[in-house]
Design a protein around this motif. Structure first.
Motif, PDB file in Angstrom:
ATOM      1  N   UNK A   1      25.537  49.924   7.525  1.00 39.28           N
ATOM      2  CA  UNK A   1      24.323  49.124   7.612  1.00 39.28           C
ATOM      3  C   UNK A   1      24.661  47.651   7.852  1.00 39.28           C
TER       4      UNK A   1
ATOM      5  N   UNK B   1      25.666  47.077  11.310  1.00 40.03           N
ATOM      6  CA  UNK B   1      24.528  47.135  12.234  1.00 40.03           C
ATOM      7  C   UNK B   1      23.703  45.865  12.167  1.00 40.03           C
TER       8      UNK B   1
ATOM      9  N   UNK C   1      23.084  43.212  15.082  1.00 41.29           N
ATOM     10  CA  UNK C   1      21.753  42.875  15.568  1.00 41.29           C
ATOM     11  C   UNK C   1      21.534  41.371  15.545  1.00 41.29           C
TER      12      UNK C   1
ATOM     13  N   UNK D   1      20.620  39.004  18.580  1.00 44.42           N
ATOM     14  CA  UNK D   1      19.500  38.064  18.576  1.00 44.42           C
ATOM     15  C   UNK D   1      19.984  36.671  18.935  1.00 44.42           C
TER      16      UNK D   1
ATOM     17  N   UNK E   1      20.820  36.451  22.625  1.00 37.20           N
ATOM     18  CA  UNK E   1      19.693  36.421  23.552  1.00 37.20           C
ATOM     19  C   UNK E   1      18.950  35.107  23.459  1.00 37.20           C
ATOM     20  N   UNK E   2      18.881  34.529  22.231  1.00 39.69           N
ATOM     21  CA  UNK E   2      18.193  33.240  22.191  1.00 39.69           C
ATOM     22  C   UNK E   2      19.068  32.173  22.839  1.00 39.69           C
TER      23      UNK E   2
ATOM     24  N   UNK F   1      18.533  32.449  26.449  1.00 38.74           N
ATOM     25  CA  UNK F   1      17.228  31.909  26.820  1.00 38.74           C
ATOM     26  C   UNK F   1      17.302  30.392  26.921  1.00 38.74           C
TER      27      UNK F   1
ATOM     28  N   UNK G   1       4.797  20.493  36.048  1.00 40.28           N
ATOM     29  CA  UNK G   1       4.860  21.292  34.821  1.00 40.28           C
ATOM     30  C   UNK G   1       6.309  21.487  34.393  1.00 40.28           C
TER      31      UNK G   1
ATOM     32  N   UNK H   1       7.600  18.188  33.047  1.00 42.96           N
ATOM     33  CA  UNK H   1       7.087  17.886  31.709  1.00 42.96           C
ATOM     34  C   UNK H   1       7.898  18.622  30.656  1.00 42.96           C
TER      35      UNK H   1
ATOM     36  N   UNK I   1      10.224  16.761  27.880  1.00 40.32           N
ATOM     37  CA  UNK I   1       9.950  16.963  26.456  1.00 40.32           C
ATOM     38  C   UNK I   1      11.166  17.548  25.744  1.00 40.32           C
TER      39      UNK I   1
END
Lengths: 431, 310
Positions: free
Chosen positions: A7, A10, A14, A18, A21-22, A25, A90, A93, A97
């Motif tokens: 566990x 795992x 995970x 995460x 992937x962030x 991104x 867009x 901006x 920011x």
């Protein structure tokens, strides 16, 4: 125990997933800046919405000129297509920011620059740059004022488009023996005659509502004069001034002479009506000249003519693309080199003939421009006053423009003068 | 001892594995879906209506502004009538075509493909095509002219059965019908496929039995087939409602906001006010209203499913 061990593994995996992937991104957004920092700041990233025919050629020619002078500096053309700059703005901006500014970016002089990026403290003043490169007297004072805020200059104007022009079909006026109007009375009288002759007097394409706003801003400039017109945006003149009301009424009268299917057309479609002789005139910025001569293969002063909008002779509704220097970029020196090329006579004369605009400098080489260009350069240099355009973001903040476009869109159908004036008063309370 | 062992065995090895594999996606969804929904909700209650973020608390100011705004009231009206007409058209046409195709005609798969094919297009393509087809000065009007009718299609600013309500005239905007035609053209194939599958799932014995009892064909459809298709209809309504309530691309490509905002929808307003006008808080508030509108359809459906599961 074994299960707990599985566990843990795992859950750890995970979490790594995460995190990965962030991470990816984030780097999607920031990849441009990472690329430029990898080269130790030798890549200048030029952000614009110049992707159309003509303007893209101009930009690429400009970049080539820069590379010739500075072969050691890489240039990244970060142009964002679509929506007449809306998409680019867009993207800009969100990058600003996120503190990830491009090295330099296209921005209309006036409110679009001052009320957003300068007000947000994201731009560096360029007064020293102007002094060092001896630019102070190379641009008209009105233009320098447009890119200045509280005494500091914030960007370099590259080109000038004119917003107060009527393009008309010469043959239609000749065949019907009508004089091209120079006052609003003449305009309405000529429209009446044209309509009787079965021609649509005024072609409008307001699928996007700014072309209608552009007609209204030209009437406002004519009726208020350049000083009070500018006063509207400093609070010196109120939007319920009697001359504004008169302008809106006149706008309503002019709308009686437009084509029925205006809501299904964009400005190019409206220009096409004029080109084909179905309509007599259209009010448009002078980028329409490029559309008439390059896209529709018409000859200036033969097939189509141009004149300033009624009662604005000697005035110049100016739309200018400028480039500034954002704060927090790593390659300031290289970017300044690019701005130098942009500000030079050579740079401006490379870009503008291709884009179909005129140079912002007053000492450019007239021989590189066509008949319309030469004519407009004379008008620009001898203009009584330059006025900032509302419809293109120079006179007022984008927020005001969005609300004005909405109110104008409603007015074109409902023609309720009080409603439009009230909407303008409400919208102007924000600046 | 016995109870302790039972507790340990609460999750089997397979279940542990499943939990392990699901965790990453659950974490991602919590952050990138629910996290961002909450963020949007937070922004919608702030004063961020300039290019510079301003997160000071504004209460319901943005919502109050929107609900008194001419454009937003028009948007809600347009969204309502677009959804009703669009779902109605898709269900009616989809069902009729499915019943006809179910007659085991020759070349059934050929027709099925023809009707399904528009779904393969993107809404932007559909929008551009129908923009020209329904353009009042080109397109189908060139043909209709010979019959002496020239509809204004999406440039028509009339409101059918309109009455003054708030800032706007409340009624069916004529221009919306053009958009219903374009969107129904694209999505009818979906309803057709769903209904066809549903019809194939109804055992032939049921019809036979009804016929033995002397029911007419019409009665068979009304009393037997249609009630059997109810779950299919529910799925179609849900699928179409979330498309029509969130529609943006089709209208953006086809008509834009339209004269007097007769074809404007919340999605368009959200885009323009956020990215053109820098009214970020207004944009966020519109997004939340759209979310709630979709939730009205989705939540009962999910609730039903959950009940059916347990």
């Amino acid at each position: 125990m074994k299960k707990i061990w599985v566990l843990t593994v795992l859950i750890l995996t995970s979490l790594i997933f995460a995190a990965c992937s962030s991470d990816s991104a984030n780097s999607d957004d920031g990849s441009d800046s990472e690329d430029s920092s990898e080269g130790e700041g030798t890549t200048v990233e030029i952000f614009s919405w110049w992707t159309g025919a003509g303007e893209e050629d101009g930009l690429l020619a400009l970049i080539d000129l820069f590379k010739e002078k500075h072969p050691d500096i890489d240039v990244e053309n970060a142009a964002v297509a679509g929506g007449a700059g809306t998409n680019a703005k867009a993207v800009l901006a969100s990058r600003m920011q996120g503190d990830d500014p491009p090295s330099t970016f296209q921005v209309h002089g006036g409110a679009e620059l001052n009320d957003s990026w300068v007000a947000a403290d994201k731009m560096q003043p360029l007064d020293d740059f102007y002094e060092e490169n001896d630019l102070m007297d190379k641009f008209p004072q009105d233009l320098i004022d447009l890119v200045s805020d509280e005494g500091n200059i914030y960007s370099i104007p590259v080109n000038i488009h004119r917003g107060n022009v009527i393009f008309y079909n010469k043959k239609v006026f000749e065949e019907n023996n009508i004089e091209v109007p120079t006052t609003f009375d003449e305009f309405l009288a000529a429209s009446e005659e044209l309509e009787a002759a079965g021609v649509t007097p005024l072609a409008l394409g307001d699928k996007n509502s700014w072309p209608a706003t552009q007609i209204l801003e030209n009437i406002l400039l004519a009726k208020l004069g350049p000083d009070d017109y500018k006063g509207l945006f400093t609070g010196d003149v109120a939007f319920d001034d009697s001359r504004v009301v008169e302008s809106v009424e006149l706008f309503g009268e002019m709308l009686n002479y437009i084509n029925d299917d205006h809501a299904s057309r964009v400005w190019q479609d409206a220009a096409q009506l004029v080109a084909e002789g179905d309509a007599a005139m259209t009010v448009m910025g002078d980028w329409a000249k490029g559309y008439f001569s390059n896209d529709l293969n018409l000859t200036v002063n033969e097939d189509f003519g141009y004149i300033t909008t009624p009662e604005t002779e000697g005035l110049f509704m100016v739309i200018t693309d400028t480039f500034g220097l954002p704060k927090g970029i790593e390659n300031e020196e290289e970017t300044k080199e690019f701005l130098k090329v942009l500000a030079s006579v050579e740079g401006q004369d490379t870009f503008n003939p291709l884009k179909g605009s005129i140079p912002a400098r007053v000492d450019a080489d007239e021989s590189k421009y066509d008949e319309y260009g030469k004519d407009t350069m004379d008008d620009f240099q001898n203009a009584e006053a330059l006025a900032p355009s509302i419809a293109h973001g120079s006179a007022a903040p984008e927020g005001f423009l969005t609300k004005m476009n909405q109110a104008v869109n409603i007015f074109v159908t409902q023609q309720d003068v009080d409603q439009l004036v009230n909407a303008l008063v409400n919208a102007s309370s924000e600046f | 001892m016995g109870t302790k062992q039972k507790k340990r065995k609460k999750f089997s090895k397979d279940q542990w594995l499943a939990i392990g594999f699901l965790t990453p996606s659950i974490v991602l969804i919590i952050i990138f879906v629910y996290g961002f929904i909450s963020w949007t909700g937070y922004v919608s209650l702030s004063n961020w209506n300039t290019i510079v973020p301003d997160f000071s608390f504004a209460g319901l100011k943005n919502y109050l502004f929107l609900f008194s705004d001419f454009r937003f009231q028009s948007d809600l009206r347009n969204m309502l009538f677009f959804t009703i007409l669009f779902i109605g058209a898709v269900i009616l046409l989809g069902l009729c075509l499915a019943i006809l195709l179910d007659k085991k005609i020759k070349g059934e798969s050929f027709f099925r493909n023809i009707f399904l094919f528009p779904m393969a297009l993107s809404f932007v393509v559909t929008g551009v095509v129908w923009q020209w087809l329904l353009n009042p000065s080109t397109g189908v009007n060139n043909f209709l002219k010979t019959f002496g009718i020239e509809p204004l299609w999406y440039t028509d600013t009339n409101i059918l059965a309109g009455f003054q309500w708030g800032q706007i005239e409340f009624g069916v905007p004529v221009a919306i019908i053009s958009i219903v035609i374009a969107s129904a053209w694209q999505m009818t194939g979906f309803a057709l496929a769903m209904y066809l599958a549903g019809l194939r799932g109804i055992p032939e014995e049921l019809r036979e039995a009804a016929r033995m009892d002397g029911a007419s064909e019409l009665q068979i459809y009304r009393k037997i087939i249609l009630p059997q298709l109810r779950p299919i209809t529910a799925s179609v309504v849900i699928m179409m409602a979330h498309i029509s309530l969130k529609i943006f691309d089709l209208i953006y490509a086809m008509t834009g906001p339209g004269a007097n905002f007769v074809t404007d929808v919340p999605g368009l307003y959200m885009f323009e006010t956020t990215f053109r006008g820098n009214y970020y808080a207004h944009g966020a508030a519109i997004a939340i209203v759209m979310l709630l509108a979709v939730a009205i359809f989705i939540v009962p459906y999910l609730w039903n499913n959950r009940r059916a599961d347990s």
